[in-house]
Each structure stands twice: as structure tokens, then as C-alpha cells.
Design a protein around this motif. Structure first.
Motif, PDB file in Angstrom:
ATOM      1  N   ALA A   1      -6.975  -2.585 -17.662  1.00 46.35           N
ATOM      2  CA  ALA A   1      -6.862  -4.038 -17.721  1.00 46.35           C
ATOM      3  C   ALA A   1      -5.452  -4.452 -17.350  1.00 46.35           C
ATOM      4  O   ALA A   1      -4.474  -3.867 -17.812  1.00 46.35           O
ATOM      5  N   ALA A   2      -5.349  -5.460 -16.493  1.00 45.27           N
ATOM      6  CA  ALA A   2      -4.043  -5.965 -16.070  1.00 45.27           C
ATOM      7  C   ALA A   2      -3.674  -7.169 -16.927  1.00 45.27           C
ATOM      8  O   ALA A   2      -4.473  -8.074 -17.123  1.00 45.27           O
ATOM      9  N   ALA A   3      -2.428  -7.159 -17.423  1.00 46.16           N
ATOM     10  CA  ALA A   3      -1.951  -8.284 -18.223  1.00 46.16           C
ATOM     11  C   ALA A   3      -1.675  -9.477 -17.313  1.00 46.16           C
ATOM     12  O   ALA A   3      -1.337  -9.302 -16.138  1.00 46.16           O
ATOM     13  N   PRO A   4      -1.835 -10.690 -17.805  1.00 47.29           N
ATOM     14  CA  PRO A   4      -1.500 -11.872 -16.990  1.00 47.29           C
ATOM     15  C   PRO A   4      -0.044 -11.810 -16.526  1.00 47.29           C
ATOM     16  O   PRO A   4       0.850 -11.445 -17.303  1.00 47.29           O
ATOM     17  N   HIS A   5       0.174 -12.171 -15.291  1.00 48.25           N
ATOM     18  CA  HIS A   5       1.494 -12.135 -14.656  1.00 48.25           C
ATOM     19  C   HIS A   5       2.093 -10.728 -14.645  1.00 48.25           C
ATOM     20  O   HIS A   5       3.309 -10.575 -14.579  1.00 48.25           O
ATOM     21  N   GLY A   6       1.216  -9.744 -14.713  1.00 53.70           N
ATOM     22  CA  GLY A   6       1.671  -8.366 -14.627  1.00 53.70           C
ATOM     23  C   GLY A   6       1.605  -7.864 -13.201  1.00 53.70           C
ATOM     24  O   GLY A   6       1.430  -8.628 -12.237  1.00 53.70           O
ATOM     25  N   VAL A   7       1.729  -6.558 -13.046  1.00 50.73           N
ATOM     26  CA  VAL A   7       1.700  -5.899 -11.744  1.00 50.73           C
ATOM     27  C   VAL A   7       0.534  -4.922 -11.729  1.00 50.73           C
ATOM     28  O   VAL A   7       0.354  -4.133 -12.672  1.00 50.73           O
ATOM     29  N   VAL A   8      -0.260  -4.990 -10.670  1.00 50.19           N
ATOM     30  CA  VAL A   8      -1.406  -4.097 -10.497  1.00 50.19           C
ATOM     31  C   VAL A   8      -1.065  -3.061  -9.442  1.00 50.19           C
ATOM     32  O   VAL A   8      -0.655  -3.410  -8.325  1.00 50.19           O
ATOM     33  N   VAL A   9      -1.213  -1.784  -9.766  1.00 46.49           N
ATOM     34  CA  VAL A   9      -0.983  -0.694  -8.831  1.00 46.49           C
ATOM     35  C   VAL A   9      -2.332  -0.161  -8.364  1.00 46.49           C
ATOM     36  O   VAL A   9      -3.193   0.181  -9.189  1.00 46.49           O
ATOM     37  N   ILE A  10      -2.525  -0.094  -7.039  1.00 42.64           N
ATOM     38  CA  ILE A  10      -3.785   0.361  -6.442  1.00 42.64           C
ATOM     39  C   ILE A  10      -3.504   1.644  -5.668  1.00 42.64           C
ATOM     40  O   ILE A  10      -3.037   1.602  -4.529  1.00 42.64           O
ATOM     41  N   PRO A  11      -3.742   2.813  -6.248  1.00 47.97           N
ATOM     42  CA  PRO A  11      -3.471   4.070  -5.537  1.00 47.97           C
ATOM     43  C   PRO A  11      -4.585   4.396  -4.552  1.00 47.97           C
ATOM     44  O   PRO A  11      -5.765   4.387  -4.895  1.00 47.97           O
ATOM     45  N   VAL A  12      -4.214   4.685  -3.303  1.00 40.65           N
ATOM     46  CA  VAL A  12      -5.179   5.050  -2.262  1.00 40.65           C
ATOM     47  C   VAL A  12      -4.654   6.295  -1.562  1.00 40.65           C
ATOM     48  O   VAL A  12      -3.536   6.300  -1.035  1.00 40.65           O
ATOM     49  N   SER A  13      -5.450   7.343  -1.553  1.00 37.76           N
ATOM     50  CA  SER A  13      -5.069   8.592  -0.901  1.00 37.76           C
ATOM     51  C   SER A  13      -6.240   9.095  -0.071  1.00 37.76           C
ATOM     52  O   SER A  13      -7.390   9.078  -0.525  1.00 37.76           O
ATOM     53  N   GLY A  14      -5.947   9.529   1.135  1.00 38.57           N
ATOM     54  CA  GLY A  14      -6.995  10.037   2.018  1.00 38.57           C
ATOM     55  C   GLY A  14      -7.299   9.070   3.142  1.00 38.57           C
ATOM     56  O   GLY A  14      -6.664   8.016   3.285  1.00 38.57           O
ATOM     57  N   ALA A  15      -8.295   9.427   3.949  1.00 37.62           N
ATOM     58  CA  ALA A  15      -8.658   8.619   5.115  1.00 37.62           C
ATOM     59  C   ALA A  15      -9.194   7.259   4.684  1.00 37.62           C
ATOM     60  O   ALA A  15      -9.891   7.132   3.672  1.00 37.62           O
ATOM     61  N   ILE A  16      -8.860   6.233   5.457  1.00 34.83           N
ATOM     62  CA  ILE A  16      -9.347   4.882   5.199  1.00 34.83           C
ATOM     63  C   ILE A  16     -10.787   4.795   5.693  1.00 34.83           C
ATOM     64  O   ILE A  16     -11.071   4.992   6.868  1.00 34.83           O
ATOM     65  N   GLY A  17     -11.690   4.507   4.772  1.00 31.38           N
ATOM     66  CA  GLY A  17     -13.108   4.416   5.116  1.00 31.38           C
ATOM     67  C   GLY A  17     -13.787   3.332   4.299  1.00 31.38           C
ATOM     68  O   GLY A  17     -13.134   2.541   3.605  1.00 31.38           O
ATOM     69  N   PRO A  18     -15.115   3.267   4.329  1.00 31.61           N
ATOM     70  CA  PRO A  18     -15.836   2.231   3.579  1.00 31.61           C
ATOM     71  C   PRO A  18     -15.550   2.261   2.086  1.00 31.61           C
ATOM     72  O   PRO A  18     -15.433   1.208   1.458  1.00 31.61           O
ATOM     73  N   ALA A  19     -15.422   3.454   1.493  1.00 29.09           N
ATOM     74  CA  ALA A  19     -15.187   3.543   0.051  1.00 29.09           C
ATOM     75  C   ALA A  19     -13.810   3.007  -0.320  1.00 29.09           C
ATOM     76  O   ALA A  19     -13.673   2.212  -1.261  1.00 29.09           O
ATOM     77  N   SER A  20     -12.763   3.435   0.404  1.00 29.94           N
ATOM     78  CA  SER A  20     -11.412   2.970   0.097  1.00 29.94           C
ATOM     79  C   SER A  20     -11.271   1.478   0.393  1.00 29.94           C
ATOM     80  O   SER A  20     -10.589   0.755  -0.350  1.00 29.94           O
ATOM     81  N   ALA A  21     -11.905   0.986   1.457  1.00 31.33           N
ATOM     82  CA  ALA A  21     -11.845  -0.442   1.756  1.00 31.33           C
ATOM     83  C   ALA A  21     -12.499  -1.257   0.644  1.00 31.33           C
ATOM     84  O   ALA A  21     -11.958  -2.286   0.214  1.00 31.33           O
TER      85      ALA A  21
END
Length: 505
Positions: free
Chosen positions: A32-52
Motif C-alpha cells: 500500500a502506498a501512503a498518500p503523497h508518498g513514492v511508489v517504486v515499480i521494479p521491472v526486470s527482463g524483456a518488455i512484453g505484454p505482462a510487464s506493460a
């Protein structure tokens, strides 16, 4: 059979409704992200339908929870063009500023990752990372080598002829003259025209992103046309990225107080002591990642075809039909999300049809051999991209082809054995059975004379049942007879002197 077809139709409708709900519904992501917080979205590997899908839903959640910043921590060798553009559209339309951070050390943002970096509000790199090499072929649009082995100047992976130029530090900074030279050097044929269109489109796309974010547009175009790459320090020096940071806390410290322009207006960051929430992929992202693997999609198609074939060949089993229908729909769902060559997909279905035909037609292996060839060629052509991780390896193709051959041979052998077995039902099952004459035997009909054609008739017990029988000669009660024919409800029999071993009674 009608009940089976109605059940499979209902199953198909339920699956179609489920896929529609799957596309529209967005299950909550973890953390859960706190209001006015920072969200980190880790993405590793080839860009495909799942990562998108994961990135788009994560950005939407960041906007719903009023986060002040979304950090896209990226490590990718590239990916599919359609998925990349889906991510970029989400970034450009996001009311929450997006900082793409190439991290940790040793990571890269090659090919499609370079476009995503340029589209972001903030571009940052950790020490020991690199970005670049953004040619369209690597992004996954596709493309072929011009005839005669003459590559386009400055395009990597395409053999250069005598006049091919090599990228160097002395190359012109502006991509306009290089583009004109490349266009003039290419022969005017369909393949080279398609290649030029792809390169020009990609160059214009990344230049537009660079101009929007105020970054080095000339180097961005060179990354497309010449496949150049930069380290973190060089990218900062050439104003390709905005800053270098060791990790996410260091990135947030440097971004504190910056004002960024988003689709919702100006946003001033206050990230020095902001709460940080790292999102993780949920079941939907994992499910998409599994079924959009080309190897899994191919296996699902095979299971679907063979499951339906087995069900239609043996009505009443139900389970093979249910599994086959689900697998086939899942496979087709995955294929519509991948860059599929439909000629290859057609060859795969044709090969499977030939293999199934071999089980029923006496072609002495001709259909089976043609089916294996069509299937292998179709599998090699199926995925229309050179992006790493989206090809179907030869061992996988060979394993599926061998399995298909063994499956068809096994079904053919079972069918052949079934044909050789004696008939055990219907009127044909009575022919050859041994019975015993009942009552007073088989006597000529009353009033019949030798010239009138009357035949002795009576009753006999055959196959545990009482039958009306007739014979060419009178027979005594208790005598053994063999059935030779059936006319309606009357059996024609002949006397049996001795019951041989193996005869049915």
C-alpha cells in the motif's frame, strides 16, 4: 454428442466473458502506498505484454492513491514495440511524475528501454549502467536484410558492404544528413523501403520524446540509426539523463524540491522524507508472463488441438474436450498479444490437421511426414521479432514435433487394433455364434412338400437369448447349431457336429 457441443459452447462463452473481465478488471497490487508518498515499480527482463500491463496498472494505482512520484526501476535488454508504446502512453498521460531509474549497478536500458527513459519526466542512472542501441529491429518491429548483403549504413547486425560506414566519435551530431545518406545508399526495393520506414519512424518518435523532455535529441536519433550506447557518466555529461544516483534513497534526495510538468499541471516534489512503497507483481502479471511466453503459447495450442481431436474421435470422455477447449482459447489469447506471423500459425494448424488425418487415412506416412514438416516450419516462423526471450528454441520445436508424431502413431495403433477386434454389438455380433436347438427341434412347416420350398424352422437359444431360427435340414432338440445369417428376427443356422476351441456360444 449434442450435449457435449452445448457444454463446450457454454464453456467457450464463459471463457470469453472471463477474458473480457480479465482485460477490464484490475486486481489490487501488493503493498500500500501512503498518500503523497513514492511508489517504486521494479521491472526486470524483456518488455512484453505482462510487464506493460504491470506498469500501466501500477501508474494508475499511484494516481488513485495520490502519490507524488512513481519510480520505474528498470533493467531490460529491450522488448516488443507494441508493449513499449503502451508503457510510454501511460507515462505521458500520467498525472503522477515518473522517474525512470536504470538500476541497480550492472543493469541496462537497451532498445525499448531507451525510449521509455526518454519519455519519463526524470531520467536517472546508477553507476555501472548503460542505455542505447535503440534500432527498430532490436525493439521488435521486425525487418530483413537488404538483398545482396548490403546493410544500411550505421545499422547494427546487418552486414555492411564496401561502402558501409562505421559509427565513430567523429560522426556528425545531427541525424538529418546521416538519414539522407542512409536513404540514398539503400536500394529501392520492398525490403529496403520497409527498413527505411521503420528507422525513420523510430527516429522521429524518439526525437519527439527528447524534445518534449528537453534532452539530447541528436544523440537519441543516433541511438536509433547507429545503435550507439552510453555509460551513466557519459549520459549525464551529454544531457541524455538528468542525474546519476547510487540507489532509490539517493535519487529521492536529489529530486527533492524539483518542479515537474505533468498532464495534470506542475508538481513540486517533496521526497526527502517521503514514504516509499515498492509494488510487486500480482497473480495477473504472473499469469500473463506465463501464457505470453511463446513456448507456453505453442504448447497450449497443441494441447487444445489434440484435446478436441481426442474428444471428437471418442465422444463421451468430456475431459479431453474441456481441457482442449480451455487450452486452445488460452493459446489464442496469448497469440493475439504477441507479434505473431499468421503464415506460421496457419502452417502449425495445417501440420496438426495433416497429423490427425494420418490417423484415419491410409496415406502410408505421407500426411504424417508433411504434417511434421509444416509444423516445424510454422513454429520457426511463428514469432515475428528478434527480441531476446521471444523466440522459440529449436529443442522445443523438436520436442513438440516428436510428441505430436508419437501421439498420432499411438492413436493410429489403437484404432488399428480396434478394427481387428471382433464385433461385439449389433446384428453382426450374432454371426458365427453357437446355439442350441430348443423345444421339439427344427421341423418342416406343416403342409410343406419337398417341392414347395418350405424350410425347417423352430427355436434356439443363441447368446443367452431365445431366437426364431431356420435351417436347410431338420434338426433335433439339443443339437448345436452355428448362426450363418440374419433376416429380420429370424436367424439362419447350420448344424455343428463338434464345438471347436475358441468358438462363441
Amino acid at each position: 454428442m449434442g450435449r457435449l457441443m452445448r457444454g463446450m459452447t457454454a464453456l467457450a462463452a464463459l471463457l470469453a466473458f472471463g477474458f473480457a473481465s480479465f482485460e477490464s478488471a484490475a486486481p489490487p497490487l501488493r503493498a500500500a502506498a501512503a498518500p503523497h508518498g513514492v511508489v517504486v515499480i521494479p521491472v526486470s527482463g524483456a518488455i512484453g505484454p505482462a510487464s506493460a500491463d504491470f506498469i500501466v496498472r501500477s501508474l494508475q494505482r499511484a494516481a488513485d492513491e495520490h502519490a507524488q512520484l512513481a519510480v520505474l526501476q528498470l533493467d531490460t535488454p529491450g522488448g516488443l514495440d507494441t508493449s513499449m508504446r503502451q508503457i510510454i502512453k501511460a507515462i505521458l498521460g500520467s498525472p503522477v511524475p515518473v522517474a525512470t531509474f536504470i538500476a541497480p549497478s550492472g543493469a541496462r536500458a537497451a532498445s525499448a528501454g531507451t525510449y521509455i527513459v526518454y519519455a519519463s519526466h526524470i531520467a536517472a542512472m546508477a553507476p555501472g549502467t548503460n542505455l542505447g542501441a535503440a534500432t527498430p529491429i532490436q525493439v521488435g518491429i521486425g525487418g530483413t536484410e537488404p538483398p545482396g548483403g548490403r546493410g544500411a549504413p550505421g545499422l547494427p547486425g546487418i552486414g555492411g558492404g564496401d561502402g558501409a560506414s562505421k559509427p565513430s566519435a567523429a560522426a556528425p551530431a545531427s541525424g538529418t544528413s546521416a538519414a539522407s545518406a542512409a536513404s540514398a545508399a539503400l536500394p529501392l526495393d520492398t525490403q529496403s523501403t520497409e527498413l527505411r520506414k521503420q528507422v525513420h519512424d523510430a527516429a522521429a518518435y524518439i526525437r519527439g520524446l527528447a524534445q518534449m523532455r528537453g534532452r539530447n535529441a541528436d544523440w537519441a536519433e543516433r541511438a536509433v540509426r547507429e545503435a550507439v550506447s552510453l555509460s551513466a557518466a557519459d549520459a549525464l555529461a551529454q544531457h541524455v539523463v538528468d542525474l546519476n544516483a547510487r540507489d532509490v534513497p539517493d535519487l529521492l534526495r536529489q529530486l527533492n524540491g524539483r518542479t515537474l510538468v505533468t498532464s495534470a499541471g506542475n508538481v513540486t516534489l517533496s521526497t526527502a522524507n517521503a514514504a516509499v512503497a515498492t509494488l510487486e507483481a500480482d497473480w495477473r502479471s504472473h499469469f500473463l508472463a506465463v501464457i505470453t511466453d511463446p513456448n507456453v503459447a505453442l504448447v497450449l495450442l497443441m494441447l487444445g488441438m489434440y484435446g478436441l481431436f481426442f474428444e471428437f474421435a471418442n465422444p463421451g470422455f468430456v475431459l479431453p474436450g474441456v481441457v482442449g477447449a480451455i487450452s486452445l482459447l488460452l493459446g489464442l489469447f496469448a497469440m493475439q498479444m504477441l507479434p505473431v506471423n499468421y503464415v506460421g500459425l496457419g502452417l502449425i494448424f495445417l501440420g496438426i490437421a495433416f497429423l490427425i488425418g494420418e490417423a484415419f487415412l491410409p496415406t502410408f506416412g505421407s500426411l504424417g511426414f508433411g504434417g511434421i514438416v509444416a509444423f516445424v516450419i510454422g513454429a520457426l516462423m511463428l514469432i515475428d521479432t528478434d527480441v531476446p526471450g521471444y523466440g522459440i528454441p529449436l529443442p522445443m520445436i523438436a520436442a513438440v514435433a516428436v510428441f505430436s508424431l508419437l501421439f498420432v502413431l499411438g492413436v493410429s495403433r489403437l484404432a488399428l487394433h480396434a478394427r481387428r477386434r471382433p464385433v461385439v454389438s449389433g446384428s453382426e455380433a450374432l454371426i458365427g455364434n453357437i446355439g442350441v436347438v430348443l423345444d421339439e427341434g427344427l421341423l418342416a412347416e406343416p403342409g410343406a412338400t419337398p417341392g414347395t420350398g418350405g424350410t425347417p424352422a423352430g427355436w434356439a437359444r443363441v447368446h443367452g437369448e431365445r431366437w426364431r431360427v431356420s435351417s436347410t435340414a431338420p434338426l433335433a432338440a439339443g443339437q448345436m447349431v452355428r448362426v450363418t445369417a440374419r433376416r429380420g428376427l429370424t436367424l439362419t443356422v447350420e448344424p455343428v457336429e463338434t464345438l471347436q476351441q475358441g468358438e462363441r456360444s
